[in-house]
Design a protein around this motif. Structure first.
Motif, PDB file in Angstrom:
ATOM      1  N   LYS A 229       5.646  47.377  -8.597  1.00  0.00           N
ATOM      2  CA  LYS A 229       6.777  48.001  -7.890  1.00  0.00           C
ATOM      3  C   LYS A 229       7.393  47.046  -6.886  1.00  0.00           C
ATOM      4  CE  LYS A 229       8.037  52.310  -5.577  1.00  0.00           C
ATOM      5  NZ  LYS A 229       7.538  53.635  -5.103  1.00  0.00           N
ATOM      6  N   GLN A 230       6.538  46.285  -6.194  1.00  0.00           N
ATOM      7  CA  GLN A 230       7.012  45.382  -5.150  1.00  0.00           C
ATOM      8  C   GLN A 230       7.843  44.235  -5.705  1.00  0.00           C
ATOM      9  OE1 GLN A 230       3.348  44.283  -3.245  1.00  0.00           O
ATOM     10  NE2 GLN A 230       3.261  46.124  -1.969  1.00  0.00           N
ATOM     11  N   ILE A 231       7.417  43.663  -6.840  1.00  0.00           N
ATOM     12  CA  ILE A 231       8.113  42.477  -7.356  1.00  0.00           C
ATOM     13  C   ILE A 231       8.832  42.746  -8.687  1.00  0.00           C
ATOM     14  CG2 ILE A 231       6.629  40.865  -6.126  1.00  0.00           C
ATOM     15  CD1 ILE A 231       5.061  40.407  -8.634  1.00  0.00           C
ATOM     16  N   TYR A 232       9.038  44.032  -8.963  1.00  0.00           N
ATOM     17  CA  TYR A 232       9.871  44.462 -10.097  1.00  0.00           C
ATOM     18  C   TYR A 232       9.344  43.974 -11.454  1.00  0.00           C
ATOM     19  CZ  TYR A 232      12.952  45.419  -6.171  1.00  0.00           C
ATOM     20  OH  TYR A 232      13.453  45.865  -4.978  1.00  0.00           O
ATOM     21  N   ILE A 233       8.034  44.091 -11.638  1.00  0.00           N
ATOM     22  CA  ILE A 233       7.453  43.830 -12.953  1.00  0.00           C
ATOM     23  C   ILE A 233       7.558  45.117 -13.758  1.00  0.00           C
ATOM     24  CG2 ILE A 233       5.346  43.256 -14.226  1.00  0.00           C
ATOM     25  CD1 ILE A 233       4.461  41.656 -11.779  1.00  0.00           C
ATOM     26  N   PRO A 234       8.091  45.054 -14.975  1.00  0.00           N
ATOM     27  CA  PRO A 234       8.256  46.288 -15.760  1.00  0.00           C
ATOM     28  C   PRO A 234       6.934  46.794 -16.321  1.00  0.00           C
ATOM     29  CG  PRO A 234       8.942  44.387 -17.048  1.00  0.00           C
ATOM     30  CD  PRO A 234       8.608  43.865 -15.682  1.00  0.00           C
ATOM     31  N   ILE A 235       6.464  47.914 -15.813  1.00  0.00           N
ATOM     32  CA  ILE A 235       5.310  48.597 -16.390  1.00  0.00           C
ATOM     33  C   ILE A 235       5.700  50.048 -16.650  1.00  0.00           C
ATOM     34  CG2 ILE A 235       3.651  47.106 -15.200  1.00  0.00           C
ATOM     35  CD1 ILE A 235       3.040  49.499 -13.327  1.00  0.00           C
ATOM     36  N   MET A 236       4.917  50.732 -17.463  1.00  0.00           N
ATOM     37  CA  MET A 236       5.244  52.119 -17.793  1.00  0.00           C
ATOM     38  C   MET A 236       5.125  53.014 -16.569  1.00  0.00           C
ATOM     39  SD  MET A 236       3.648  52.839 -21.583  1.00  0.00           S
ATOM     40  CE  MET A 236       4.532  54.417 -21.756  1.00  0.00           C
ATOM     41  N   HIS A 237       5.993  53.999 -16.510  1.00  0.00           N
ATOM     42  CA  HIS A 237       5.960  55.003 -15.447  1.00  0.00           C
ATOM     43  C   HIS A 237       4.618  55.741 -15.506  1.00  0.00           C
ATOM     44  CE1 HIS A 237       7.056  58.696 -13.285  1.00  0.00           C
ATOM     45  NE2 HIS A 237       8.016  57.975 -12.724  1.00  0.00           N
ATOM     46  N   PRO A 238       4.029  56.066 -14.361  1.00  0.00           N
ATOM     47  CA  PRO A 238       2.711  56.717 -14.357  1.00  0.00           C
ATOM     48  C   PRO A 238       2.609  57.955 -15.237  1.00  0.00           C
ATOM     49  CG  PRO A 238       3.276  56.016 -12.148  1.00  0.00           C
ATOM     50  CD  PRO A 238       4.482  55.746 -12.994  1.00  0.00           C
ATOM     51  N   SER A 239       3.616  58.815 -15.226  1.00  0.00           N
ATOM     52  CA  SER A 239       3.539  60.024 -16.044  1.00  0.00           C
ATOM     53  C   SER A 239       3.675  59.697 -17.528  1.00  0.00           C
ATOM     54  CB  SER A 239       4.606  61.043 -15.623  1.00  0.00           C
ATOM     55  OG  SER A 239       5.907  60.493 -15.713  1.00  0.00           O
ATOM     56  N   ALA A 240       4.421  58.627 -17.853  1.00  0.00           N
ATOM     57  CA  ALA A 240       4.563  58.221 -19.251  1.00  0.00           C
ATOM     58  C   ALA A 240       3.258  57.646 -19.788  1.00  0.00           C
ATOM     59  CB  ALA A 240       5.691  57.202 -19.391  1.00  0.00           C
ATOM     60  N   ILE A 241       2.593  56.802 -18.999  1.00  0.00           N
ATOM     61  CA  ILE A 241       1.329  56.233 -19.466  1.00  0.00           C
ATOM     62  C   ILE A 241       0.254  57.308 -19.528  1.00  0.00           C
ATOM     63  CG2 ILE A 241       0.491  55.489 -17.193  1.00  0.00           C
ATOM     64  CD1 ILE A 241       0.081  53.576 -20.499  1.00  0.00           C
ATOM     65  N   ALA A 242       0.314  58.291 -18.639  1.00  0.00           N
ATOM     66  CA  ALA A 242      -0.651  59.387 -18.696  1.00  0.00           C
ATOM     67  C   ALA A 242      -0.476  60.204 -19.973  1.00  0.00           C
ATOM     68  CB  ALA A 242      -0.498  60.287 -17.471  1.00  0.00           C
ATOM     69  N   PHE A 243       0.777  60.459 -20.339  1.00  0.00           N
ATOM     70  CA  PHE A 243       1.020  61.155 -21.611  1.00  0.00           C
ATOM     71  C   PHE A 243       0.527  60.320 -22.784  1.00  0.00           C
ATOM     72  CE2 PHE A 243       3.545  61.640 -25.437  1.00  0.00           C
ATOM     73  CZ  PHE A 243       3.307  62.973 -25.733  1.00  0.00           C
ATOM     74  N   LEU A 244       0.815  59.024 -22.754  1.00  0.00           N
ATOM     75  CA  LEU A 244       0.391  58.142 -23.841  1.00  0.00           C
ATOM     76  C   LEU A 244      -1.129  58.145 -23.980  1.00  0.00           C
ATOM     77  CD1 LEU A 244       1.107  56.117 -26.023  1.00  0.00           C
ATOM     78  CD2 LEU A 244       1.181  54.326 -24.274  1.00  0.00           C
ATOM     79  N   GLN A 245      -1.834  58.150 -22.863  1.00  0.00           N
ATOM     80  CA  GLN A 245      -3.297  58.223 -22.918  1.00  0.00           C
ATOM     81  C   GLN A 245      -3.759  59.515 -23.592  1.00  0.00           C
ATOM     82  OE1 GLN A 245      -4.121  57.426 -18.646  1.00  0.00           O
ATOM     83  NE2 GLN A 245      -5.447  55.797 -19.399  1.00  0.00           N
ATOM     84  N   GLN A 246      -3.110  60.612 -23.255  1.00  0.00           N
ATOM     85  CA  GLN A 246      -3.470  61.889 -23.886  1.00  0.00           C
ATOM     86  C   GLN A 246      -3.170  61.848 -25.382  1.00  0.00           C
ATOM     87  OE1 GLN A 246      -5.025  64.582 -22.656  1.00  0.00           O
ATOM     88  NE2 GLN A 246      -5.311  63.443 -20.754  1.00  0.00           N
ATOM     89  N   LEU A 247      -2.040  61.244 -25.753  1.00  0.00           N
ATOM     90  CA  LEU A 247      -1.675  61.134 -27.168  1.00  0.00           C
ATOM     91  C   LEU A 247      -2.718  60.316 -27.934  1.00  0.00           C
ATOM     92  CD1 LEU A 247       0.452  61.718 -29.360  1.00  0.00           C
ATOM     93  CD2 LEU A 247       1.609  59.603 -28.666  1.00  0.00           C
ATOM     94  N   ILE A 248      -3.184  59.238 -27.335  1.00  0.00           N
ATOM     95  CA  ILE A 248      -4.221  58.406 -27.957  1.00  0.00           C
ATOM     96  C   ILE A 248      -5.494  59.223 -28.177  1.00  0.00           C
ATOM     97  CG2 ILE A 248      -5.800  56.467 -27.506  1.00  0.00           C
ATOM     98  CD1 ILE A 248      -3.351  55.080 -26.159  1.00  0.00           C
TER      99      ILE A 248
END
Length: 215
Positions: free
Chosen positions: A30-49
């Protein structure tokens, strides 16, 4: 009307990463603008896995290794994550993070451009799940290239398909380069909706997720 960004942040507040290092990765990104998945999106992806019991996973776009780590933790000890990255600095950072998490045996970084033929990826097929989180202008090309690498009933997840809500107001985007990019994302979404060999749903999670299941 409810503000989409505020609602996304509200949902993200309930998502807790597995350990303190992942929390630090989120802060740094967040501080240096590195693109990572939004927390709620990665949480959904984990559930999908977990629902899918996906074990062989391909990621297009490693960045600092955040989503690869989270996916690996969700998939479990018999997982194999192949993740593609072309930026050497990102690869070095991702390697450090993956090593610190003790996951080097399960996560393998392939250096290269995801739009090109990469033998290390081709030799690892088929995949239960593919995550597209690379250059948005290349989404359609990447989907067509990697869909053939899916296992039967495999899933392709595409991140950032709502592009901060700009896909709903393309004409309102005045900067030409951004306008073109938003237009490409919108075209990609329409492309997904028309794929007869996939069932696709669009989710208002994070910055928008498209989940395409191979028929």
């Amino acid at each position: 009307m409810t503000d989409f960004d505020k609602l996304s942040e509200y949902a993200a507040a309930f998502v807790k990463p597995e350990n303190s290092m992942l929390r630090q990765m989120e802060k740094k990104a967040k501080q240096i603008y590195i693109p990572i998945m939004h927390p709620s999106a990665i949480a959904f992806l984990q559930q999908l896995i977990k629902w899918k019991k996906a074990r062989r996973i391909l990621e297009l776009g490693t960045a600092i290794g955040y989503s690869a780590i989270r996916m690996c933790l969700a998939a479990g000890q018999d997982a194999e994550i192949i993740t593609i990255e072309r930026e050497k600095e990102m690869i070095r950072e991702a390697e450090r993070n993956i090593k610190e998490q003790g996951l080097t045996a399960w996560i393998h970084i392939v250096e290269g451009d995801a739009t090109e033929d990469l033998p290390a990826v081709r030799d690892a097929v088929p995949f239960d799940l593919i995550l597209i989180d690379a250059a948005k202008a290349q989404y359609e090309k990447l989907f067509l290239k990697y869909a053939r690498y899916l296992a039967p009933a495999g899933i392709i997840v595409t991140d950032n398909v709502f592009f901060h809500g700009l896909v709903c107001d393309i004409d309102g985007v005045k900067k030409k380069p951004l306008h073109r990019l938003v237009g490409k994302v919108d075209s990609y979404n329409r492309f997904l909706a028309e794929r007869s060999e996939f069932d696709t749903i669009f989710l208002t999670v994070g910055d928008g997720l498209a989940v395409s299941t191979k028929k």
